[in-house]
Design a protein around this motif. Structure first.
Motif, short mmCIF file in Angstrom:
data_model
loop_
_atom_site.label_atom_id
_atom_site.label_comp_id
_atom_site.label_asym_id
_atom_site.label_seq_id
_atom_site.Cartn_x
_atom_site.Cartn_y
_atom_site.Cartn_z
N ARG A 46 31.40 27.99 51.15
CA ARG A 46 30.09 28.85 50.74
C ARG A 46 30.12 28.75 49.11
O ARG A 46 31.20 29.02 48.42
N SER A 47 28.80 28.70 48.85
CA SER A 47 28.73 28.70 47.42
C SER A 47 28.84 30.32 46.96
O SER A 47 28.52 31.25 47.84
N PRO A 48 29.13 30.86 45.52
CA PRO A 48 29.20 32.06 45.34
C PRO A 48 27.89 32.95 45.64
O PRO A 48 28.01 33.94 45.99
N ASP A 49 26.88 32.06 45.21
CA ASP A 49 25.59 32.86 45.55
C ASP A 49 25.35 33.36 47.04
O ASP A 49 24.99 34.40 47.39
N GLN A 50 25.76 32.48 47.93
CA GLN A 50 25.51 32.65 49.36
C GLN A 50 26.66 33.91 49.93
O GLN A 50 26.21 34.76 50.50
N VAL A 51 27.74 33.94 49.23
CA VAL A 51 28.42 35.26 49.34
C VAL A 51 28.10 36.28 48.96
O VAL A 51 28.05 37.44 49.57
N LEU A 52 27.32 36.37 47.69
CA LEU A 52 26.85 37.57 47.13
C LEU A 52 25.89 38.06 48.10
O LEU A 52 25.52 39.14 48.19
N LYS A 53 24.92 36.93 48.33
CA LYS A 53 23.78 37.26 49.28
C LYS A 53 24.14 37.67 50.56
O LYS A 53 23.57 39.15 50.92
N ILE A 70 34.33 41.81 44.11
CA ILE A 70 34.64 40.55 45.10
C ILE A 70 34.20 39.43 44.66
O ILE A 70 34.84 38.30 44.80
N ALA A 71 32.71 39.48 44.58
CA ALA A 71 31.69 38.37 44.67
C ALA A 71 32.12 37.67 43.38
O ALA A 71 32.25 36.43 43.22
N ALA A 72 32.46 38.31 42.41
CA ALA A 72 32.89 37.85 40.90
C ALA A 72 34.15 37.06 41.08
O ALA A 72 34.19 35.82 40.73
N ILE A 73 35.01 37.63 41.59
CA ILE A 73 36.45 36.89 41.57
C ILE A 73 36.18 35.87 42.72
O ILE A 73 36.62 34.76 42.33
N TYR A 74 35.39 35.68 43.54
CA TYR A 74 35.02 34.38 44.45
C TYR A 74 34.20 33.33 43.64
O TYR A 74 35.05 32.44 43.76
N ARG A 75 33.53 33.98 42.67
CA ARG A 75 32.88 32.94 41.93
C ARG A 75 34.08 32.05 41.10
O ARG A 75 34.06 30.86 41.19
N GLN A 76 34.79 32.84 40.48
CA GLN A 76 35.89 32.40 39.69
C GLN A 76 36.62 31.44 40.46
O GLN A 76 36.94 30.27 40.00
N LEU A 77 37.18 31.90 41.56
CA LEU A 77 38.15 30.95 42.47
C LEU A 77 37.25 29.81 42.86
O LEU A 77 37.68 28.82 42.69
N TYR A 78 36.03 29.81 43.19
CA TYR A 78 35.17 28.61 43.53
C TYR A 78 34.96 27.79 42.61
O TYR A 78 35.26 26.62 42.93
N GLU A 79 34.92 28.22 41.26
CA GLU A 79 34.90 27.41 40.36
C GLU A 79 36.13 26.61 40.03
O GLU A 79 36.17 25.46 39.58
N ALA A 80 37.18 27.65 39.91
CA ALA A 80 38.50 26.77 39.86
C ALA A 80 38.79 25.79 40.81
O ALA A 80 39.32 24.87 40.55
#
Lengths: 215, 639
Positions: B628-635, B601-611
């Protein structure tokens, strides 16, 4: 003296029992080799040692079966009680648990040996008096209550080791003299054995005396 | 005669006196001065004169002179006759003496002759004497020679013995040793030049020795079974020391010895099995026939303890054999002696193994046999007994494995069928693992566990795995994965206690990993579905040209739907977990699945965030849209 090892009238079979690490093998080694074995490995199953001693002018070969104290060998060692004339039951005076297990050892011994088997209790490691965990008086009382012979010994210094083996032999020899032990029966733990005619006796006497004094 | 003459003179005197005065006077004087009483001769003469001059007459006076002369003549005649007698006697004496002289001379000559003769004799005697001395010396030497190079009749008798059954005594060995020493002295004799005698002596001694050894051999062969009797054992060891020089005889005696000792040992073994000690203590070993461990252990221990005594006996028998290394003989003989007990032992153990017995007990027995195989192998390597023990070990091992397999089969068919609804391991799994634990709890007393253990484990675990897999196939994917994981987990935690099963553990781990992957992907898919991420994820993957914000479903309002769901999920993660995850027994498994799914989920979020934050995609205020930054979500998810 090349014929020395063959001059004896009897063979007495002994068994040494007790918890792991109480020094059974070291006692045997001290008795047969008069040396302390510092890094004694755990006994695998049973080990075997012999020495010729003299009791009342008779030369006797002790055939000693030293058993492993580890629980996993119980199935093996239990078979060696059969036909033992003497049983040396050993505990470690610095480890109370080894003393506490004596009653189970004693039960085994009583169940698996003859009524005439001489049982000798040895409190080993008496050189480590500072770490003593079982008092002499307590063990002595236990021995008296159960009709055992008792001594505190040290396989390291050799103290009382000789005595324990010899006293046991004396008691067994006494039983033979009293007729309580039937020599002709197989598996009494005692065997009659060839001995040289009288002419060699003197020489042997001297040798044995020398042996016995060497401790 | 002179007296007579004086007397005559005196008678003449007066006659002359008248003639010459002076002469006369002188004569007178002389006469006067003569003291007749002092002149014995005159006195004698006068006395004699008085005997025949009785009448003083002229006649008488005139005749006096003739008378005296007559008397003198008579006397002289008397003298003459007397001297004639004397002469005659002297003559006789003379002739006698002459004769004597003659005979003495003769005797002397004869003596001389005899002497010469005797001298020869003496010479001869002396010679003979010397010869006799030499001879007696020779006799002594010869006697000494015979004494040292021949046997006395008494000694020969000792060697031969009065009869065939005649006992051998100490004396026999003394004589035998003498024969040997004579034989070797013969060699010295030969070196010193007396070859013929030496050869003869040596030959003779060799014959004696041969005969004696032959007799000794017969005796030894017939008595060797009595090694335990004190009198014979000494003689036996002496006999063996003499026989060692005759390998064939030595061999035969040893053969006989081991055959007889073999039967002694068998008898003792059977006695211990069936009769026990005096008065029944210790009890006969067969009393424990119902307890296989005890029964087999007692039998083997008895044998183990019997061997040192047999070895002692053998050492006594062979103690005098110093010429060759007897350790090999001892080993061979010992292994032959112990051969006899193989059969009774084998029969009993086989019979016991034939009875349907619990696998655990069989494993104990196998262990015991294996242990004694090692122990006895050290004492009598290469013996029949050892081979028997090896066979028994194999048989017992085989029986054990068969029993184990059948026990496993039975339990599998009974208990491992349908997985329980809570997806915990079915009771059969626990039961089989308990069986494994029981079997492996048998104190390992012998070496070789390293080979045993994987085999035992695989006998139990392989069919179990198979059964679990089979029953799991009936379940939906997630259920199957959870059930398998639970079973594997239980097996792993049981097995991890043992050594030598690393390979199997690895395999189990691999299977677990596969199931974890399955479960993770199930969980991740369910999350994606629940968070409405499915379409977003597809669009992100397929993203082509043009701004993303203009793609249907990716406009900010569309994303908000997902983001609000995500916010709720971040607060209450458990809500979206598959219910099966909670049924996982292992916390580690649970967290791994959760972790990995959340990472997806975090990886998809990161992709979306970057897009979204990519200016090319033309999102307005991306920071507001996705704060939220991807790192925050992952955390937040994994933290």
């Amino acid at each position: 003296m090349s014929a020395g090892p063959y001059n004896y009238s009897y063979i007495f079979k002994y068994i040494i029992i007790g918890d792991m690490g109480v020094g059974k093998s070291c006692l045997l080694h001290q008795f047969t080799e008069k040396k302390f074995m510092a890094d004694c490995p755990h006994t695998i199953g049973v080990e075997f040692g012999t020495r010729i001693i003299e009791v009342s002018g008779q030369k006797i070969k002790l055939q000693i079966w030293d058993t492993a104290g580890q629980e996993r060998f119980r199935a093996v060692t239990r078979s060696y009680y059969r036909g033992a004339a003497g049983a040396l039951m050993v505990y470690d005076i610095t480890r109370r648990s080894t003393y506490n297990h004596l009653s189970s050892w004693l039960t085994d011994t009583r169940n698996l040996t003859n009524p005439s088997t001489v049982i000798f209790l040895i409190g080993n490691k008496c050189d480590l008096d500072a770490q003593r965990d079982v008092t002499y008086e307590e063990a002595k009382q236990f021995a008296d209550e159960n009709g055992l012979m008792f001594v505190e010994a040290s396989a390291k210094t050799g103290e009382n080791v000789e005595e324990a083996f010899l006293e046991t032999a004396k008691k067994i020899y006494q039983s033979i003299q009293d007729g309580r032990l039937d020599l002709n029966a197989a598996e009494s733990g005692v065997q009659h054995k060839p001995s040289q005619p009288g002419r060699n006796t003197l020489v042997n006497d001297q040798q044995v005396n020398k042996d016995t004094c060497a401790c | 005669m002179s007296v007579e003459n004086k007397g005559i003179c005196n008678a003449d005197m007066p006659v002359h006196d008248t003639g010459t005065g002076n002469v006369l006077s002188r004569r007178l004087n002389k006469i006067l001065e003569t003291r007749i009483e002092n002149d014995k001769e005159t006195l004698e003469a006068l006395k004699e004169l008085s005997t025949f001059f009785t009448e003083n007459t002229l006649q008488a006076r005139r005749n006096l002179r003739s008378k005296i002369e007559k008397r003198s003549l008579v006397i002289n005649e008397d003298f003459l006759s007397a001297f004639r007698d004397v002469k005659e006697v002297l003559d006789a004496i003379y002739s006698d003496v002459s004769e004597m002289n003659n005979s003495v001379q003769k005797m002397i000559s004869r003596l001389q002759a005899t002497k010469t003769q005797t001298h020869h004799l003496i010479d001869q005697t002396t010679k003979l004497q010397a010869e006799s001395q030499t001879l007696s010396l020779q006799k002594e030497v010869a006697g000494a020679f015979l004494r040292s190079f021949q046997l006395s009749p008494a000694e020969q008798a000792v060697l031969r013995g009065s009869s065939r059954e005649c006992a051998i005594t100490d004396e026999f060995f003394t004589v035998l040793d003498r024969v040997q020493s004579i034989h070797s002295n013969g060699r010295m004799l030969m070196q010193s030049g007396h070859q013929t005698a030496a050869l003869e002596i040596m030959e003779q001694m060799a014959l004696y020795q041969e005969a004696a050894l032959e007799r000794l051999y017969r005796w030894t062969q017939s008595r060797c079974r009595n090694i335990e009797s004190p009198e014979t054992s000494i003689l036996l060891s002496m006999a063996m020391s003499r026989l060692q020089g005759r390998p064939v005889l030595f061999r035969y005696v040893l053969d006989e010895y081991r055959t007889s000792r073999r039967s002694v040992l068998v008898t003792a073994f059977i006695d211990a099995l069936t009769q026990g000690g005096p008065g029944g203590t210790p009890k006969p070993i067969e009393m424990h026939g119902h307890d296989p461990k005890r029964y087999v252990g007692d039998m083997l221990a008895w044998l183990h303890q019997a061997i040192p005594s047999e070895k002692d006996n053998l050492l006594i028998l062979l103690k005098g054999c110093d010429k060759t290394d007897v350790s090999d003989q001892i080993l061979q003989t010992l292994s032959h002696i112990t051969e006899g007990v193989c059969h009774p032992l084998k029969v009993r153990v086989e019979r016991m193994l034939a009875v349907d017995t619990d696998a655990t007990v069989l494993y104990s027995v196998t262990n015991l046999v294996c242990f004694y195989k090692q122990v006895i192998g050290q004492v009598v390597p290469g013996s029949q007994l050892l081979t028997t023990l090896e066979e028994l070990q194999e048989l017992s091992q085989h029986t054990f494995l068969l029993a184990l397999q059948s026990q496993v089969r039975q339990q599998l068919s009974e208990c491992v069928e349908t997985p329980p609804s809570d997806l915990s391991p079915s009771p059969g799994v626990s039961q089989l693992l308990n069986l494994l634990r029981d079997v492996l709890s048998v104190g390992c007393i012998a070496e070789g566990r390293q080979q045993d253990l994987p085999q035992i484990v695989s006998i139990i675990v392989e069919p179990l795995l198979q059964a679990i897999n089979e029953s799991a196939t009936r379940l939906p994917t997630s259920d199957m994965a959870v059930y398998l994981l639970n079973c594997l987990y239980q097996m792993q935690s049981t097995l991890s206690l043992y050594e030598f099963v690393d390979e199997l553990l690895e395999r189990l781990q691999a299977q677990s990993d596969a199931q974890l992957d399955t479960l993770t992907s199930e969980q991740a898919s369910s999350l994606v579905a629940n968070l409405n991420l499915g379409s977003i994820y597809t669009i992100l993957q397929e993203q082509g040209k043009g701004a993303l914000s203009s793609v249907p479903g990716m406009e900010p309002t569309g994303l908000k739907n997902f983001l609000s769901k995500l916010d709720a999920f971040l607060v209450m993660q458990d809500v979206l977990l598959l219910p099966q995850i909670c049924l996982l027994l292992s916390g580690t498994h649970r967290s791994i699945v959760q972790h990995r799914a959340f990472e997806v989920i975090a990886a998809i979020y990161r992709q979306l965030y970057e897009a979204v934050h990519d200016p090319e995609n033309l999102y307005q205020n991306p920071g507001v849209l996705m704060p939220r930054s991807p790192d925050q979500v992952l955390k937040l998810l994994i933290g």
